[in-house]
Design an enzyme around this catalytic site. Sequence first.
Site, short mmCIF file in Angstrom:
data_model
loop_
_atom_site.label_atom_id
_atom_site.label_comp_id
_atom_site.label_asym_id
_atom_site.label_seq_id
_atom_site.Cartn_x
_atom_site.Cartn_y
_atom_site.Cartn_z
CG HIS A 270 -2.14 -0.84 1.12
ND1 HIS A 270 -2.87 -1.23 2.23
CD2 HIS A 270 -2.75 -1.40 0.06
CE1 HIS A 270 -3.87 -2.00 1.83
NE2 HIS A 270 -3.83 -2.13 0.53
CG HIS B 155 -9.35 -4.85 2.53
ND1 HIS B 155 -8.67 -3.67 2.45
CD2 HIS B 155 -8.93 -5.58 1.49
CE1 HIS B 155 -7.82 -3.71 1.42
NE2 HIS B 155 -7.98 -4.85 0.82
CG HIS C 14 -10.06 -7.08 -3.63
ND1 HIS C 14 -10.67 -5.85 -3.65
CD2 HIS C 14 -8.94 -6.92 -2.86
CE1 HIS C 14 -9.93 -4.99 -2.95
NE2 HIS C 14 -8.89 -5.61 -2.47
CE1 TYR D 134 -3.20 -8.88 4.31
CE2 TYR D 134 -5.39 -9.35 5.16
CZ TYR D 134 -4.56 -9.07 4.10
OH TYR D 134 -5.06 -8.96 2.84
CG ASP E 269 -3.00 -6.47 -3.73
OD1 ASP E 269 -3.94 -5.74 -4.09
OD2 ASP E 269 -3.03 -7.14 -2.67
CG HIS F 220 -2.11 -11.00 0.24
ND1 HIS F 220 -1.30 -10.59 -0.78
CD2 HIS F 220 -3.14 -10.12 0.27
CE1 HIS F 220 -1.81 -9.51 -1.35
NE2 HIS F 220 -2.93 -9.21 -0.74
CG ASP G 265 -7.07 -8.63 0.22
OD1 ASP G 265 -6.00 -9.11 -0.19
OD2 ASP G 265 -7.57 -7.59 -0.25
CD GLU H 147 -5.89 -2.82 -2.45
OE1 GLU H 147 -6.56 -3.59 -1.74
OE2 GLU H 147 -5.20 -1.90 -1.97
FE1 FEO Z 1 -7.08 -5.52 -0.98
FE2 FEO Z 1 -4.60 -7.77 -1.33
O1 FEO Z 1 -5.67 -6.33 -1.83
#
Ligand code: FEO
Length: 398
Positions: free
Chosen positions: A25, A147, A81, A194, A85, A227, A166, A83
């Site tokens: 981030h 999230h 998701h 996390y 990543d 992750h 996530d 995002e």
């Molecule tokens: Fe919310 Fe691993 O991205």
Amino acid sequence: MKMSKKLTDKVTWVGKVDWELNRFHGEEYSTHRGSTYNSYLIRDEKTALIDTVWLPYDKEFVKNLKDEIDLESIDFIIINHGEIDHSGALPELMREIPDTPIYCTQNAIKSLKGQYHQDWDFHPVKTGDTLDLGESKLIFVEAPMLHWPDTMFTYMTGENILFSNDAFGQHYATESLYNDVVDKCELYEEAIKYYANILTPFSRQVTKKIDEVLALDLPVNLICTSHGVIWKNDPLQIVHKYKEWASDYQGNQITLVYDTMWNATRRLAEAIATGIQLADPSVTVKLFNAGKEDKNDIVTEVFKSKAILVGSSTINNGYLSSIAGIMELIKGMKFKNKKAAAFGSYGWSGESVKHLSNDLKDAGFEVVNEGHRTLWMPDEADLKAAKEFGKEFVESIK
Ligand code: FEO
């Protein structure tokens, strides 16, 4: 060379292990143990790809995927998701297979269009929608704020796998992939960090979503996160842990976070800590200088605490910049059911304790007293008074 890892008869991991990552981030989240971006390929009568990897690894991802499968044979792309990543390699992949349909939530379409400005073949899905792959079926479950508003889970029948993105993840690089073959202490340190730093503000939604998913009583053989490890041994252990953490978790810990210009506030912190420990030998007391210690590790310790004390010298009629930084993070976490007080040394105007007390209240803490101030460098009497303040603090949070 094939980089993929076969998980089950039908599912292969095609992600990226990033051992070098030390910030995530932007500079906002420290990743002392790297991370992984997990992507999964499901081969049944139909073939589906779940999520991709972070942008810097897009070419490597597509090359590895080509080593594993003819890209043209991918029937569906599932984006749990949007995002970057997880979706970062999507543009590179879509340059190869531009007509492949993408299944994701309506909010994920907004996110993907907003980031990549492409009009791909999007298929919005809602909770309960399914996609037949042959022997197995994918069931989608929207999970907003776990999230981000666009997040969803995907459950695969037959092999009973929850692809949770996530949720239940950790920034933790591992070659072995599974929870039963990594260091358990490290794994849980990263899992709680996390949760503390990413999911705490959404704890109410976490509880609701977990109850909803558990009520379905679906068999779960694996939880494939986006992750860190895949939860294989007792996979629901992390779900039950999330329920505990989401219930305004606190341990028997008091944490002091301070910054200090000439060590006066540090000496106060140490005297207060001595008083706390004398008053309650059972409590874990930890001290962190916010100017020196990692901010996300401090947030994790605040998460684990039943009470905190925040201290700062006074400067420019306020408090020190490292304390301002950590207070902003703490405020954003919307912690509940925690008590607090402020302290600090000053030479002239001395407003830091008043401002800290107000800001701790605004951040949702129950501030139990007006705080403790000391003029100039504490002498023996001042240190004794700070120690007494620590003892009284313990009494006031009982
Ligand atoms: Fe919310 Fe691993 O991205």
